[in-house]
Design an enzyme around this catalytic site. Structure first.
Site, PDB file in Angstrom:
ATOM      1  N   HIS A 270       0.823  -1.217   0.000  1.00 42.56           N
ATOM      2  CA  HIS A 270       0.000   0.000   0.000  1.00 42.56           C
ATOM      3  C   HIS A 270       0.852   1.259   0.000  1.00 42.56           C
ATOM      4  O   HIS A 270       0.515   2.252   0.657  1.00 42.56           O
ATOM      5  CB  HIS A 270      -0.939   0.021   1.210  1.00 42.56           C
ATOM      6  N   ASP A 330      -0.656  -4.991   6.071  1.00 46.49           N
ATOM      7  CA  ASP A 330      -1.618  -5.899   5.428  1.00 46.49           C
ATOM      8  C   ASP A 330      -1.339  -6.060   3.945  1.00 46.49           C
ATOM      9  O   ASP A 330      -0.668  -5.227   3.333  1.00 46.49           O
ATOM     10  CB  ASP A 330      -3.023  -5.319   5.594  1.00 46.49           C
ATOM     11  N   GLU A 331      -1.892  -7.115   3.394  1.00 42.01           N
ATOM     12  CA  GLU A 331      -1.986  -7.315   1.949  1.00 42.01           C
ATOM     13  C   GLU A 331      -0.681  -7.053   1.193  1.00 42.01           C
ATOM     14  O   GLU A 331      -0.649  -6.263   0.248  1.00 42.01           O
ATOM     15  CB  GLU A 331      -3.084  -6.403   1.359  1.00 42.01           C
ATOM     16  N   VAL A 332       0.375  -7.707   1.594  1.00 44.08           N
ATOM     17  CA  VAL A 332       1.638  -7.552   0.872  1.00 44.08           C
ATOM     18  C   VAL A 332       1.656  -8.535  -0.300  1.00 44.08           C
ATOM     19  O   VAL A 332       1.496  -9.743  -0.116  1.00 44.08           O
ATOM     20  CB  VAL A 332       2.839  -7.798   1.807  1.00 44.08           C
TER      21      VAL A 332
END
Lengths: 536, 536
Positions: A270, A330-332
């Site tokens: 992100h 998060d969400e790597v």
């Protein structure tokens, strides 16, 4: 035509006036206090002769901005709509009239000049009786909640006169962390709409503004240390940034309402917008043997990355006074790392094999150590825990993924490992649909999972999240309220407060109260407010 | 956290400025005109020396309110944001400067003092060239659309100067009926939000405001003939009603923007609120052998019903100047009629057997005759056609039910019976969901059904509907715009204008233009506007 496609009783035409009939005056309280005793005995309140004052014994005085500001704010909420009020300061107070609310801060330290914190005592006691009312609280944070409750007790009687019933309330929050997340990266949110959100949060007894301030799409935070980040990464370097003065204003506006501001600077994923102003921060992605020109997550293999993070979070830790920083995590997405030969070599050197979660953990671990050195605590999204990163015992783990079964398991796992946690999974308010979705938000409970009493105590609360893909200043406020109010009551009121019909009635009135205070809180279903929203 | 759950390219960061680069100036036109030719040659427009004037040959002059009002409105849209403009009336116009827009109404009757109608010629031609521009239109209705288009051509060049490119446009609507339905019964809509809707409709070249003014939940229309209807049936008899003056203001505000106001008074179902002020109008429902105290649809067996309708629609036909009235006729629930012994006896007398559709048709037939006698045409929901009621040839049949396949069949059936029709089924904007639902609205086409060219010609257009269960002044505007804009282009532009990427780019800029004009039109997806909405 046709609109009767929803399962609603067609003649449920509630008289949604604010506590019209006496004896019903507590029916608009939101969130419901822990203990309310009220009677049919009512007193008139007259704007021109009513005052909110510091009690003689109070440890807070005229120099306490938090309270002095709040007195004016609540006076305005209670009497502001009444333009033709009688200004006769010498008038004798009548026999069945309430003329004063005395605010009594009982601890030696009122905390007036401090910041609210996760350990703040937010309790208060309110007593409304003949001629004056008393609000007792250990410190200003509880007093603020008590003022909100007092203002909610005031109603108009059949003759339009402001009245309040004899009442005793003893109140405190069920959870210490009651948050709203706004996302100022997918769309820039002008300061005005952030302040309106804080204002409305106070009406719903929320106490944490989780500011997801930057993300892939834009970097509106103007960093003093790295001004290029917003210069290059914001939608516009002047009109779409938060200056240090803006941040200071938001933090102070929040403090005056008992609200903490927790900033989130999410890494290593992100972060697309970070790369524009900070060369070499992001991982260059490869196509075949050459760089493709696109970039992936933060590059965890370079020392320069950690030098940057150290300086950056040094700044953040001083700009945001709260004891916690949200570090994301998060969400790597591993695909870019996997494409890059330098990263692959680093993986070999470190003995990570093909397990890119280990690389992610390597980065996060170093970041957490950097932030810990600034004496801040940290919040992280659940993946960081899931990936087995070593965490400080005071870490707050934020659960956002999955269906009910999944997030209940996650809460059980986190707490059985001894960590504190908070819940957002059922409260993604950006997910809109036709109908009364507030009912589902209301039913969810952060302590509803299989675990011991000790585990349940590790649940510090939750946050309603309004991600910004489809939200900006044009639609944020009606999308957030009163849907977030349902979360507000779940996090404040007692566990057994869960009657949906009662909640519907009180929330309908509470939403009209917000409308009357100038907040465009949307309707639950067909109904009317005595004074409709008068904006666009 | 997590918001990347939607299938969108993560770096689609469009530079959403209003036609920033020259040569791209027509890329923000919405809805797209039928024919646009533009060149790279650009002219400056300077607020202090630019004027919109009647052409010498024009049949409309200074007494034409429609145009004079529009000139001021569009001047404000184009230059209003620029507070520091230079007020030097004597300045010489520069060589590459556009100093004037001449508006030339070509028909002898400008229609300036009339009302727009379904047969109005809405075409216009616009030519922007050295030193002045000319807008030619047969009448004021086309001129209004041309002014909107002209204002959309103006952009800011790289130095912030207002510019316009040499352009020739020839334009007319594909469909004659381009409507927005608002529902002021489930929630009362203050006049202000209705006027804002009309204002924004003009920006999107809509020309029909379908005012679903009353329904089960409330009767806000203040009838001069039957004041008890709103006295008893409105949410509040004074604060939640539309007075004759209010209605007049809405109708005139709409007229000044080329918009027709078609009122809907839906019967015999959807009439619970009518029953409160008009005893004996509704059918008493029975439980066993006695009345249950509840009421069903209008009682079709009593002469008093038709006496009432005659007087009522006499009033409506004079209050609303449009040639059409929408008479509803949808969703009639037969259960109450079936319970009532008087109704059952009437069924026997009339020889209707058990077929309550015949009773429904009996009522509607009489109502249509009553309304026809007022010299108004009528619109009705599709059920009236489906039930085989005899209709005047000029009846407009409004299709609202069903999935794509279903509504396409319905359109085919209606047109093969020789009736004119309009579509709403795919455009129920009250049905919200996460994501870019405007794309589906955009793809739907009212002429997309199996039928002859003659049948296709019977399709007069469509309406976007925003039913009011979950909508009031707090959330109406961002929920309607820019989602309704997608419908606006479908109904105005040529059939082959359907490139979704091009539409996305233009609509993104058009939504920022609406925001700049003070309309809180919500974002399509992450993006920014040069000037963000500055309301709450």
């Amino acid at each position: 035509m046709a609109a009767l496609m929803f399962a609603v009783p067609p003649l449920l035409l509630l008289t949604l006036t604010l506590g019209l009939s006496s004896g019903q005056q507590s029916s608009s309280l939101w969130p419901l206090p822990q203990k309310v005793q009220s009677s049919e005995v009512s007193f008139k309140i007259i704007g021109s002769s009513f005052s909110i004052v510091d009690a003689r014994e109070s440890s807070a005085g005229p120099s306490c901005n938090v309270l002095q500001n709040a007195y004016r704010r609540y006076y305005e909420y209670m009497f502001g709509g009444n333009k033709r009020r009688w200004h006769n300061k010498n008038r004798q107070t009548g026999p069945s009239e309430l003329s004063q609310l005395q605010v009594w801060i009982t601890s030696p330290d009122s905390e007036c000049d401090g910041y609210p914190s996760i350990t703040a005592d937010e309790s208060y006691e309110l007593s409304v009786d003949q001629s004056f009312a008393v609000l007792k609280a250990p410190n200003v944070w509880g007093a603020l909640h008590g003022l909100e409750t007092f203002s909610q007790l005031v109603y108009e009687d059949d003759y339009g006169a402001k009245s309040i019933n004899s009442t005793k309330i003893s109140d405190f929050p069920r959870f210490a962390h009651r948050g709203i997340l706004l996302d100022s990266s997918r769309h820039f949110l002008p300061i005005k709409v952030i302040l309106t959100t804080l204002e409305t949060m106070a009406m719903n007894k929320f106490n944490v503004f989780h500011w997801h301030i930057v993300d892939d799409q834009s970097f509106p935070y103007l960093s003093r240390t790295f001004p290029q980040l917003s210069q290059k990464g914001a939608f516009h370097p002047y009109t779409h940034v938060y200056t240090p003065a803006d941040v200071k204003m938001v933090v102070e506006f929040a403090r005056l309402r008992g609200i903490r501001v927790i900033s989130e600077f999410d890494t290593p994923g992100h972060t697309q917008s970070w790369g524009k102003g900070q060369p070499n921060l992001l991982t260059p992605c490869y196509t075949g043997s050459g760089p493709s020109g696109t970039f992936g997550p933060v590059n965890p293999t370079l020392n320069s990355t950690y030098d940057f993070m150290k300086q950056f979070f040094q700044e953040i830790s001083s700009v945001f006074p709260d004891a916690y920083i949200h570090l994301g995590g998060d969400e790597v997405d591993f695909s870019c790392w996997k494409s890059n030969p330098d990263i692959k070599e680093f993986m070999v050197q470190q003995g990570f094999g093909e397990d890119y979660k280990k690389l992610e953990s390597f980065y996060i671990q170093k970041l957490l150590d950097i932030v810990a050195a600034t004496n801040k605590g940290y919040m992280i999204w659940q993946e960081v825990f899931d990936n087995g990163v070593k965490l400080k015992p005071d870490t707050l783990i934020h659960v956002w993924k999955g269906t009910q079964e999944k997030y209940q398991d996650e809460m059980a796992n986190i707490t059985s490992a001894g960590y504190r946690t908070l819940l957002s999974s059922p409260w993604y308010l950006n997910r809109i649909s036709v109908g009364q979705d507030w009912r589902n938000y209301y039913k969810a409970d952060p302590q509803d999972f299989k675990g011991t009493d000790e585990q349940k105590k590790l649940v510090i609360g939750g946050e309603a999240c309004l991600w910004g893909e489809y939200v900006d200043a044009t639609n944020l406020t009606p999308r957030l309220w009163p849907r977030a109010s349902a979360v507000g009551e779940r996090l404040w009121s007692a566990m057994d407060v869960k009657d949906l019909n009662d909640a519907f009635n009180r929330l309908s009135m509470h939403r009209c109260r917000m409308v009357e205070r100038g907040i465009p809180a949307e309707p639950l279903i067909y109904s009317y407010c005595p004074r409709e929203y008068n904006g666009i």
